[in-house]
Design a protein around this motif. Structure first.
Motif: not given
Length: 149
Positions: A105-119
């Motif tokens: 659950x925490x990993x899913x929350x982290x991935x949902x919040x990541x700025x994928x444009x920055x990645x």
């Protein structure tokens, strides 16, 4: 969330998964069941798969690898949660199951919040980045699972 913060938070969450893995690895109750042994093996494989990228400070590779491992982690956590009572009703197993579900659950929350444009921008800024062994970070051999020793 920035890639740096996502990697930091993810690594802390993986530390919790490692402790569950250690508990299960030494749990006598599951040693004769291959399906249950797949749980600590999956945790080991997933954590070790991102370790080189973490050590290099390669946030793009870390996040890419961990995101690729998330479906396996989810299946392992769900399988363990569904079946642990067949081996032991002890609170240790119940808490391990809750912890694994929490990790996912925490990993899913982290991935949902990541700025994928920055990645993506980080990846484009350094397209020729190499892994620790000198291979290109898009090497198809990156996805080979590492067996537990």
């Amino acid at each position: 969330m920035s890639p740096t913060e996502a990697v930091s938070r993810s690594n802390t969450v993986l530390a919790h998964a490692w402790m569950v893995r250690t508990f299960l690895k030494h749990a006598d109750e599951i040693q004769d069941n291959e399906d249950m042994l797949d749980v600590p093996r999956t945790l080991y494989d997933s954590i070790r798969a991102v370790e080189p990228a973490f050590q290099r400070g390669d946030h793009v590779d870390f996040l890419r690898r961990l995101r690729g491992k998330l479906p396996k982690l989810r299946r392992a956590a769900q399988h363990f949660n569904t079946h642990f009572r067949e081996f032991s009703p002890h609170t240790n197993y119940e808490m391990a199951a809750a912890s694994l579900l929490g990790v996912v659950g925490h990993l899913e929350e982290i991935f949902a919040a990541v700025d994928w444009n920055e990645v993506a921008a980080l990846a484009q800024a350094n397209p020729g980045r190499k892994t620790a062994d000198g291979a290109s970070s898009t090497d198809p051999l990156d996805d080979i699972e590492i067996p537990e020793v």
